[in-house]
Design a protein around this motif. Structure first.
Motif, PDB file in Angstrom:
ATOM      1  N   MET A  67      70.742  21.840   1.190  1.00 26.17           N
ATOM      2  CA  MET A  67      70.361  20.597   1.591  1.00 26.17           C
ATOM      3  C   MET A  67      69.658  19.669   0.572  1.00 26.17           C
ATOM      4  O   MET A  67      69.811  18.525   0.320  1.00 26.17           O
ATOM      5  CB  MET A  67      69.547  20.589   3.014  1.00 26.17           C
ATOM      6  CG  MET A  67      70.512  21.411   4.008  1.00 26.17           C
ATOM      7  SD  MET A  67      70.940  20.218   5.489  1.00 26.17           S
ATOM      8  CE  MET A  67      69.888  18.928   5.465  1.00 26.17           C
ATOM      9  N   TRP A  68      68.599  20.365   0.071  1.00 23.55           N
ATOM     10  CA  TRP A  68      67.889  19.683  -0.953  1.00 23.55           C
ATOM     11  C   TRP A  68      68.632  19.271  -2.377  1.00 23.55           C
ATOM     12  O   TRP A  68      68.449  18.048  -2.675  1.00 23.55           O
ATOM     13  CB  TRP A  68      66.570  20.653  -1.828  1.00 23.55           C
ATOM     14  CG  TRP A  68      65.612  19.923  -2.500  1.00 23.55           C
ATOM     15  CD1 TRP A  68      64.721  18.985  -1.891  1.00 23.55           C
ATOM     16  CD2 TRP A  68      65.250  20.691  -3.561  1.00 23.55           C
ATOM     17  NE1 TRP A  68      64.026  18.728  -3.249  1.00 23.55           N
ATOM     18  CE2 TRP A  68      64.188  19.819  -4.051  1.00 23.55           C
ATOM     19  CE3 TRP A  68      65.680  21.821  -4.242  1.00 23.55           C
ATOM     20  CZ2 TRP A  68      63.495  19.875  -5.364  1.00 23.55           C
ATOM     21  CZ3 TRP A  68      64.867  22.267  -5.373  1.00 23.55           C
ATOM     22  CH2 TRP A  68      63.955  21.549  -6.003  1.00 23.55           C
ATOM     23  N   ALA A  69      69.431  20.257  -2.767  1.00 17.74           N
ATOM     24  CA  ALA A  69      70.202  19.817  -4.000  1.00 17.74           C
ATOM     25  C   ALA A  69      71.248  18.793  -3.470  1.00 17.74           C
ATOM     26  O   ALA A  69      71.499  17.882  -4.436  1.00 17.74           O
ATOM     27  CB  ALA A  69      71.097  21.161  -4.557  1.00 17.74           C
ATOM     28  N   LEU A 123      60.568  15.328   2.923  1.00 24.06           N
ATOM     29  CA  LEU A 123      59.798  15.008   1.988  1.00 24.06           C
ATOM     30  C   LEU A 123      60.104  15.517   0.691  1.00 24.06           C
ATOM     31  O   LEU A 123      59.743  14.715  -0.329  1.00 24.06           O
ATOM     32  CB  LEU A 123      58.057  15.150   2.501  1.00 24.06           C
ATOM     33  CG  LEU A 123      58.198  14.329   3.927  1.00 24.06           C
ATOM     34  CD1 LEU A 123      56.513  14.805   4.502  1.00 24.06           C
ATOM     35  CD2 LEU A 123      58.097  13.033   3.534  1.00 24.06           C
ATOM     36  N   ALA A 124      60.200  16.808   0.455  1.00 22.29           N
ATOM     37  CA  ALA A 124      60.571  17.401  -0.828  1.00 22.29           C
ATOM     38  C   ALA A 124      61.680  16.775  -1.341  1.00 22.29           C
ATOM     39  O   ALA A 124      61.784  16.301  -2.571  1.00 22.29           O
ATOM     40  CB  ALA A 124      60.721  18.824  -0.407  1.00 22.29           C
ATOM     41  N   PHE A 161      56.350  22.138  -4.022  1.00 20.62           N
ATOM     42  CA  PHE A 161      55.299  22.353  -2.993  1.00 20.62           C
ATOM     43  C   PHE A 161      55.735  22.208  -1.664  1.00 20.62           C
ATOM     44  O   PHE A 161      55.695  22.960  -0.670  1.00 20.62           O
ATOM     45  CB  PHE A 161      54.174  21.590  -3.068  1.00 20.62           C
ATOM     46  CG  PHE A 161      53.031  21.809  -1.759  1.00 20.62           C
ATOM     47  CD1 PHE A 161      52.361  23.091  -2.081  1.00 20.62           C
ATOM     48  CD2 PHE A 161      52.847  20.912  -1.305  1.00 20.62           C
ATOM     49  CE1 PHE A 161      51.471  23.373  -1.096  1.00 20.62           C
ATOM     50  CE2 PHE A 161      51.956  21.208  -0.210  1.00 20.62           C
ATOM     51  CZ  PHE A 161      51.233  22.340   0.129  1.00 20.62           C
ATOM     52  N   LEU A 162      56.191  21.032  -1.633  1.00 15.90           N
ATOM     53  CA  LEU A 162      57.047  20.735  -0.155  1.00 15.90           C
ATOM     54  C   LEU A 162      58.134  21.487   0.460  1.00 15.90           C
ATOM     55  O   LEU A 162      58.238  22.044   1.199  1.00 15.90           O
ATOM     56  CB  LEU A 162      57.313  19.222  -0.090  1.00 15.90           C
ATOM     57  CG  LEU A 162      56.085  18.278   0.063  1.00 15.90           C
ATOM     58  CD1 LEU A 162      56.689  16.760  -0.263  1.00 15.90           C
ATOM     59  CD2 LEU A 162      55.220  18.481   1.238  1.00 15.90           C
ATOM     60  N   LEU A 163      58.934  21.758  -0.719  1.00  9.26           N
ATOM     61  CA  LEU A 163      60.113  22.959  -0.390  1.00  9.26           C
ATOM     62  C   LEU A 163      59.489  24.243  -0.040  1.00  9.26           C
ATOM     63  O   LEU A 163      59.853  24.754   0.927  1.00  9.26           O
ATOM     64  CB  LEU A 163      61.115  23.159  -1.728  1.00  9.26           C
ATOM     65  CG  LEU A 163      62.293  23.982  -1.452  1.00  9.26           C
ATOM     66  CD1 LEU A 163      63.125  23.561  -0.298  1.00  9.26           C
ATOM     67  CD2 LEU A 163      62.987  24.107  -2.693  1.00  9.26           C
ATOM     68  N   ALA A 208      59.500  22.228   9.836  1.00 13.35           N
ATOM     69  CA  ALA A 208      60.014  22.683   8.385  1.00 13.35           C
ATOM     70  C   ALA A 208      60.710  21.382   7.862  1.00 13.35           C
ATOM     71  O   ALA A 208      61.041  21.113   6.665  1.00 13.35           O
ATOM     72  CB  ALA A 208      60.590  24.018   8.624  1.00 13.35           C
ATOM     73  N   TRP A 209      61.870  20.752   8.842  1.00 12.52           N
ATOM     74  CA  TRP A 209      62.651  19.980   8.483  1.00 12.52           C
ATOM     75  C   TRP A 209      61.966  18.538   7.765  1.00 12.52           C
ATOM     76  O   TRP A 209      62.503  17.715   7.171  1.00 12.52           O
ATOM     77  CB  TRP A 209      63.617  19.323   9.689  1.00 12.52           C
ATOM     78  CG  TRP A 209      64.407  20.347   9.874  1.00 12.52           C
ATOM     79  CD1 TRP A 209      64.457  21.450  10.988  1.00 12.52           C
ATOM     80  CD2 TRP A 209      65.684  20.863   8.941  1.00 12.52           C
ATOM     81  NE1 TRP A 209      65.303  22.285  11.127  1.00 12.52           N
ATOM     82  CE2 TRP A 209      66.192  22.038   9.799  1.00 12.52           C
ATOM     83  CE3 TRP A 209      66.331  20.390   8.073  1.00 12.52           C
ATOM     84  CZ2 TRP A 209      67.279  22.685   9.576  1.00 12.52           C
ATOM     85  CZ3 TRP A 209      67.315  21.029   7.338  1.00 12.52           C
ATOM     86  CH2 TRP A 209      68.041  22.159   8.304  1.00 12.52           C
ATOM     87  N   VAL A 210      60.696  18.119   8.424  1.00 10.79           N
ATOM     88  CA  VAL A 210      59.811  17.163   7.893  1.00 10.79           C
ATOM     89  C   VAL A 210      59.606  17.348   6.431  1.00 10.79           C
ATOM     90  O   VAL A 210      59.841  16.619   5.484  1.00 10.79           O
ATOM     91  CB  VAL A 210      58.859  17.039   8.747  1.00 10.79           C
ATOM     92  CG1 VAL A 210      58.091  15.895   8.234  1.00 10.79           C
ATOM     93  CG2 VAL A 210      59.112  16.275  10.234  1.00 10.79           C
ATOM     94  N   PHE A 211      59.095  18.724   6.217  1.00 12.56           N
ATOM     95  CA  PHE A 211      58.986  19.172   4.682  1.00 12.56           C
ATOM     96  C   PHE A 211      59.845  18.999   3.929  1.00 12.56           C
ATOM     97  O   PHE A 211      59.868  18.493   2.633  1.00 12.56           O
ATOM     98  CB  PHE A 211      58.246  20.449   4.677  1.00 12.56           C
ATOM     99  CG  PHE A 211      56.604  20.398   5.172  1.00 12.56           C
ATOM    100  CD1 PHE A 211      55.532  19.986   4.210  1.00 12.56           C
ATOM    101  CD2 PHE A 211      56.242  20.906   6.414  1.00 12.56           C
ATOM    102  CE1 PHE A 211      54.500  20.091   4.679  1.00 12.56           C
ATOM    103  CE2 PHE A 211      54.978  21.017   6.945  1.00 12.56           C
ATOM    104  CZ  PHE A 211      54.147  20.515   6.131  1.00 12.56           C
TER     105      PHE A 211
END
Length: 107
Positions: free
Chosen positions: A62-64, A8-9, A44-46, A2-5
Motif C-alpha cells: 500500500m505504501w509503495a 501518515l507514512a 518510523f511511521l511505517l 495502524a492504518w492511520v500510521f
C-alpha cells in the motif's frame, strides 16, 4: 490505528519524494532538509504501522503503490511532468496488485 500510521507514512514519503525533485540535486537547503526528515519520519511511521499488526506485504504494498500513484499525479499536476495513458494504466495495475494482496490475505 495502524492504518492511520500507514496513511501518515505514505504522506511523509510522498512529501519527501516531491522535495527530492525540488531540492535540485540537494543544492537547495530547505527541500533537502525536508527530504531527509520526511524519509526518516516515513520509515518510523511505517514501523509503527507494522508493530500495530499490519502485515508487511500489505503495508509495504500500500505504501509503495500509493506513493507511486500520488507522486506521478503530483508530478504531472504541479511539476510539469508527463503522464501518458500507458503510465496511468500502469499505476492502475500497481494498485490492482496491492488490492489482490489485500483481498487474498487470510484474516
Amino acid at each position: 490505528m495502524a492504518w492511520v500510521f500507514l496513511a501518515l507514512a505514505i504522506a511523509s514519503e510522498v512529501l519527501a519524494t516531491v522535495s527530492l525533485k525540488l531540492s535540485d540535486g540537494f543544492s537547495k537547503l530547505v527541500p533537502s532538509i525536508i527530504v531527509v526528515v520526511g524519509y526518516v519520519v516515513a520509515f518510523f511511521l511505517l514501523s509503527q504501522a507494522l508493530s500495530r499488526g499490519l502485515d508487511l506485504a500489505i503495508a509495504y504494498g500500500m505504501w509503495a503503490a500509493a506513493g507511486v500513484a500520488l507522486v506521478a499525479v503530483i508530478g504531472a499536476g504541479f511539476l510539469g511532468e508527463s503522464l501518458s495513458w500507458v503510465q496511468a494504466g500502469g499505476i492502475v495495475l500497481v494498485i490492482g496488485g496491492v488490492l489482490a494482496l489485500e483481498l487474498g490475505a487470510t484474516h
